[in-house]
Write an enzyme that holds these catalytic residues in place. Structure first.
Site, PDB file in Angstrom:
ATOM      1  N   HIS A 171       0.829  -1.209   0.000  1.00  0.00           N
ATOM      2  CA  HIS A 171       0.000   0.000   0.000  1.00  0.00           C
ATOM      3  C   HIS A 171       0.867   1.265   0.000  1.00  0.00           C
ATOM      4  O   HIS A 171       0.443   2.307   0.510  1.00  0.00           O
ATOM      5  CB  HIS A 171      -0.915   0.005   1.239  1.00  0.00           C
TER       6      HIS A 171
HETATM    7  C1  LIG Z   1      -0.628  -6.995  -5.455  1.00  0.00           C
HETATM    8  C2  LIG Z   1      -1.304  -5.784  -4.884  1.00  0.00           C
HETATM    9  C3  LIG Z   1      -2.458  -5.954  -4.115  1.00  0.00           C
HETATM   10  C4  LIG Z   1      -3.112  -4.841  -3.594  1.00  0.00           C
HETATM   11  N1  LIG Z   1      -4.308  -5.012  -2.950  1.00  0.00           N
HETATM   12  C5  LIG Z   1      -5.020  -3.919  -2.592  1.00  0.00           C
HETATM   13  C6  LIG Z   1      -6.339  -4.059  -2.071  1.00  0.00           C
HETATM   14  O1  LIG Z   1      -6.913  -5.141  -2.009  1.00  0.00           O
HETATM   15  N2  LIG Z   1      -6.979  -2.923  -1.656  1.00  0.00           N
HETATM   16  C7  LIG Z   1      -6.394  -1.696  -1.738  1.00  0.00           C
HETATM   17  O2  LIG Z   1      -7.011  -0.715  -1.316  1.00  0.00           O
HETATM   18  N3  LIG Z   1      -5.164  -1.535  -2.276  1.00  0.00           N
HETATM   19  C8  LIG Z   1      -4.494  -2.619  -2.732  1.00  0.00           C
HETATM   20  N4  LIG Z   1      -3.276  -2.461  -3.326  1.00  0.00           N
HETATM   21  C9  LIG Z   1      -2.771  -1.094  -3.517  1.00  0.00           C
HETATM   22  C10 LIG Z   1      -3.479  -0.373  -4.653  1.00  0.00           C
HETATM   23  O3  LIG Z   1      -3.806  -1.242  -5.713  1.00  0.00           O
HETATM   24  C11 LIG Z   1      -2.552   0.742  -5.132  1.00  0.00           C
HETATM   25  O4  LIG Z   1      -2.261   1.578  -4.031  1.00  0.00           O
HETATM   26  C12 LIG Z   1      -3.130   1.595  -6.243  1.00  0.00           C
HETATM   27  O5  LIG Z   1      -3.609   0.788  -7.304  1.00  0.00           O
HETATM   28  C13 LIG Z   1      -2.043   2.538  -6.726  1.00  0.00           C
HETATM   29  O6  LIG Z   1      -2.551   3.367  -7.732  1.00  0.00           O
HETATM   30  P1  LIG Z   1      -1.573   4.349  -8.492  1.00  0.00           P
HETATM   31  O7  LIG Z   1      -2.368   4.983  -9.582  1.00  0.00           O
HETATM   32  O8  LIG Z   1      -0.889   5.207  -7.504  1.00  0.00           O
HETATM   33  O9  LIG Z   1      -0.438   3.409  -9.130  1.00  0.00           O
HETATM   34  P2  LIG Z   1      -0.565   2.153 -10.081  1.00  0.00           P
HETATM   35  O10 LIG Z   1      -1.950   1.633 -10.136  1.00  0.00           O
HETATM   36  O11 LIG Z   1       0.511   1.202  -9.674  1.00  0.00           O
HETATM   37  O12 LIG Z   1      -0.267   2.737 -11.533  1.00  0.00           O
HETATM   38  C14 LIG Z   1       0.988   3.138 -11.983  1.00  0.00           C
HETATM   39  C15 LIG Z   1       1.053   2.838 -13.474  1.00  0.00           C
HETATM   40  O13 LIG Z   1       2.127   3.564 -14.037  1.00  0.00           O
HETATM   41  C16 LIG Z   1       2.812   2.732 -14.940  1.00  0.00           C
HETATM   42  N5  LIG Z   1       4.175   3.241 -15.009  1.00  0.00           N
HETATM   43  C17 LIG Z   1       5.083   3.276 -14.011  1.00  0.00           C
HETATM   44  N6  LIG Z   1       6.218   3.856 -14.459  1.00  0.00           N
HETATM   45  C18 LIG Z   1       6.005   4.199 -15.742  1.00  0.00           C
HETATM   46  C19 LIG Z   1       6.809   4.828 -16.716  1.00  0.00           C
HETATM   47  N7  LIG Z   1       8.064   5.233 -16.454  1.00  0.00           N
HETATM   48  N8  LIG Z   1       6.288   5.021 -17.953  1.00  0.00           N
HETATM   49  C20 LIG Z   1       5.015   4.621 -18.243  1.00  0.00           C
HETATM   50  N9  LIG Z   1       4.204   4.009 -17.333  1.00  0.00           N
HETATM   51  C21 LIG Z   1       4.706   3.814 -16.096  1.00  0.00           C
HETATM   52  C22 LIG Z   1       2.711   1.350 -14.333  1.00  0.00           C
HETATM   53  O14 LIG Z   1       2.941   0.341 -15.296  1.00  0.00           O
HETATM   54  C23 LIG Z   1       1.294   1.372 -13.787  1.00  0.00           C
HETATM   55  O15 LIG Z   1       0.356   0.929 -14.741  1.00  0.00           O
HETATM   56  C24 LIG Z   1      -2.587  -3.547  -3.831  1.00  0.00           C
HETATM   57  C25 LIG Z   1      -1.427  -3.377  -4.594  1.00  0.00           C
HETATM   58  C26 LIG Z   1      -0.786  -4.488  -5.131  1.00  0.00           C
HETATM   59  C27 LIG Z   1       0.446  -4.287  -5.976  1.00  0.00           C
END
Ligand SMILES: Cc1cc2nc3c(=O)[nH]c(=O)nc-3n(C[C@H](O)[C@H](O)[C@H](O)COP(=O)(O)OP(=O)(O)OC[C@H]3O[C@@H](n4cnc5c(N)ncnc54)[C@H](O)[C@@H]3O)c2cc1C
Length: 493
Positions: free
Chosen positions: A434
C-alpha cells in the site's frame, strides 16, 4: 507517428494505472483537449480482452514469473530483504490487486491540507461508486465502480469463524466499513463483480477509448520529463528500441508511489544533494521526493487446518479477503487461501492471519542507485524502526494469537506457536503493498512536493496525481482513496 517527428498533446498522463486511467478518461471529456496516456505495460481495448490470468479476482497475479508487474527488490527492515511488485498493465496495480475497496477513515484526512478534509472529499468518494448494499448520504449509487460485500452465506469457514471469535472477544460488529467512524469486525467492501475485479481501466477508461482526442500508448515507458527552465515541455519515451519525444504543455505523473518519485528524480526534481551525487542536473530542489513514505507492515501468523474445510459451491471461489477486524490502529486479515495459492509462484505456503499496523510511525525512503532509468531505485521501508511500532505490533500479534486459539477458530485450525522476539517478528514481516506518501501533498516546498492542486512546487505545467501524494498511507487500503484523488484532480486540472 513517423520517426523523428515529435508527437504533441495538450496533456500527457504518465502511467495508465489506477489514477492515470481515471484522469485520462476525465480529462478527455473536453473534446478540445488532446490527451495522451502513456503506459509502460500492455494495453487492451475491451474488458473481454483482459488476459485470463487477470480476470480471477481470487488470485493476485504478481508472483515472480508474472508478466504484469514491475518487480522490486526492497529492504523491509534493516538487514531484512524483501521482494514486492506493482502492476504494469493498463489499470496498473488496480488490475492485479486484492479487490478490497474501502475508504480512508475520517481522521486520516487530518494530515491532508484543509481543502482535502473528509467533508470536501466525500462527494468524490460517492461519485466513484455504486454501492449495492448501502444507500444514504455516505454512499454512491451512480458511480462506475461497483461496491459490494459478500453475504455471510458466501463466507469461507475461516471468515465466519474469525468474525465469531472477534465478536466473542468484545470487538464491535462492523457491517459498513465505508461509514464514518466505522470500526470492528465485518465484511470488506469489494470492487469485484462475478469474480472479476472492476478496476479503473475497466470502469473508467475502456468505455471511452473511441474518443478522437484520447490516445493510449501502451508498452511505452517514460524515461524523462523535459523542461525549458522551470516549465515542462514534454516527455521522452521508449517503445522497444525506439525512443522519441512527446511534447505537451501539461504533464500529469501518475506512475505510482515508487515509479513517480523515481521518474521525478531522473528528471532533476528531488533532493539537490542526492541528484548532484549522480550527476543529474537539478531542475527543482525538493528534498521530500521519495522521502518519508509509509506503508502497512504486516506480520503473518500461520496455521494448519485440523481437517479439510467443508466448502460449498458458494464458498469455494472467494476473494482473498472477505472480512477484516479494524480497531485502534490494527487490522487483522483472515486470508481465505494460503499465500502460495493467492500469489502463484510466491512459494509462501501456509494459510495465515495477517496482522497489520494501519497507522505506522516508521518512514521509508526511495533513492536512485544510478541516473539510468533502467536501474530500479532502492526502496527502504524501515518497518518497525519506530519503537512505538514494535510495541504495537507485539501487542497486536499477541491479541491475534489469542483469537486464533479461541472458539470457534480453535476447532478449525491449529496455529503455529509465536514467540514475539524481534527475530521472530522480522522473519514474518511483509508489506501490504500500500506504499503511499513518497511525493506528499502540502503547502510549501519544505514540507511537500505538490501543492493542494497537485502542482509540483516551482515547476509550471507539472502535476502528480497518484498514491505518492498522500501525506501518509490511509489507515485502510488505499485504492478507493487513489481513485477519489484522481476524480477530484480531474475536476480542477
Ligand atoms: C498486489 C497488490 C495488491 C493490492 N491489494 C489492494 C487491495 O486489495 N486494496 C487496496 O485498497 N489496495 C491494494 N493495493 C494497492 C493499490 O492497488 C494501489 O495503491 C493503487 O492501485 C495505486 O494506484 P496508483 O495509480 O498510484 O499506481 P498504479 O496503479 O501502480 O499505476 C501506476 C502505473 O504507471 C505505470 N508506469 C510506471 N512507471 C512508468 C513509466 N516510467 N512510464 C510509463 N508508465 C509507467 C505502471 O505500469 C502502472 O500501470 C494492492 C497493490 C498491489 C500491488
Amino acid at each position: 507517428m513517423p520517426a523523428g517527428v515529435p508527437e504533441f498533446a495538450d496533456v500527457v498522463v504518465v502511467g495508465g494505472g489506477s489514477c492515470g486511467s481515471v484522469l485520462a478518461a476525465r480529462l478527455s471529456e473536453d473534446p478540445h483537449r488532446s490527451v495522451v496516456l502513456v503506459e509502460s505495460g500492455p494495453g487492451h481495448r475491451l474488458p473481454a480482452e483482459l488476459p485470463q490470468e487477470l480476470r480471477d479476482a481470487g488470485v493476485l497475479p504478481v508472483g515472480p514469473d508474472s508478466r504484469w508487474v514491475w518487480p522490486y527488490a526492497v529492504e523491509l527492515a534493516h538487514g531484512r530483504p524483501g521482494w514486492i511488485a506493482r502492476g504494469r498493465i493498463l489499470g496498473g496495480s488496480g488490475a492485479v490487486n486484492g479487490g478490497y475497496f474501502v475508504r480512508a477513515a475520517v481522521d486520516d484526512f487530518d494530515t491532508w491540507p484543509a481543502s482535502w478534509s473528509y467533508e470536501q472529499v466525500l462527494p468524490y468518494y460517492r461519485a466513484i461508486e455504486t454501492d449495492s448494499d448501502f444507500a444514504g448520504p455516505w454512499h454512491g449509487s451512480t458511480g462506475p465502480i461497483p461496491v459490494r460485500r459478500e453475504p455471510r452465506s458466501d463466507w469461507h469457514p475461516i471468515s465466519a469463524a474469525f468474525v465469531d471469535a472477534a465478536r466473542a472477544a468484545g470487538h464491535a460488529e462492523d457491517p459498513d466499513k465505508n461509514a464514518p467512524g466505522a470500526h470492528g469486525v465485518g465484511p470488506v467492501p469489494l470492487n469485484i463483480r462475478d469474480g472479476v475485479r472492476v478496476g479503473p481501466a475497466t470502469a473508467y477508461l475502456l468505455p471511452h477509448l473511441g474518443r478522437p482526442n484520447l490516445t493510449v500508448r501502451a508498452d511505452t515507458t517514460v524515461t524523462r520529463i523535459v523542461f525549458e527552465g522551470n516549465r515542462v515541455t514534454g516527455i521522452e519515451v521508449v517503445n522497444g528500441e525506439r525512443a522519441h519525444t512527446i511534447r505537451a504543455s501539461t504533464v500529469v505523473v501518475t506512475a505510482g508511489a515508487i515509479a513517480t518519485p523515481h521518474l521525478l528524480m531522473l528528471s532533476g526534481i528531488g533532493d539537490a544533494g542526492h541528484l548532484s551525487e549522480l550527476g543529474i542536473p537539478v531542475v527543482a530542489d525538493l528534498p521530500l521526493v521519495g522521502a518519508q513514505f509509509t506503508d502497512h507492515p504486516e506480520v503473518v501468523l500461520s496455521y494448519r487446518y485440523r481437517r479439510p474445510v467443508d466448502r460449498t459451491a458458494r464458498t469455494r471461489r472467494t476473494p482473498a479477503l472477505q472480512v477484516t477486524l479494524d480497531d485502534d490502529g490494527i487490522e487483522m486479515r483472515p486470508y481465505t487461501a494460503a499465500f502460495g495459492d493467492l500469489i502463484p509462484g510466491s512459494g509462501i505456503g501456509k494459510p495465515c492471519l495477517g496482522v497489520v499496523l494501519t497507522r505506522p510511525r516508521s518512514r521509508g525512503e526511495i533513492r536512485l542507485v544510478s541516473a539510468d532509468p533502467r536501474d530500479a531505485p532502492r526502496v527502504s521501508y524501515r518497518y518497525l524502526e519506530a519503537s512505538e511500532d514494535r510495541v504495537m505490533m507485539r501487542e497486536a500479534v499477541s491479541h491475534a494469537a489469542d483469537l486464533l486459539h479461541a472458539r470457534p477458530l480453535n476447532g478449525l485450525i491449529d496455529p503455529e506457536p509465536i514467540t514475539l522476539s524481534n527475530d521472530w517478528l522480522r522473519a514474518r514481516l511483509g508489506t501490504s503493498l500500500h506504499l503511499s506518501g513518497s511525493c506528499r501533498i502540502g503547502v510549501g516546498a519544505d514540507d511537500s512536493v505538490v501543492d493542494e492542486r497537485c502542482r509540483v512546487h516551482g515547476i509550471d505545467g507539472l502535476f502528480v496525481v497518484d498514491t505518492s501524494i498522500f501525506p501518509a498511507v490511509p489507515s485502510r487500503g488505499p485504492h478507493a482513496t487513489a481513485i477519489m484523488v484522481a476524480e477530484r484532480a480531474g475536476c480542477f486540472l
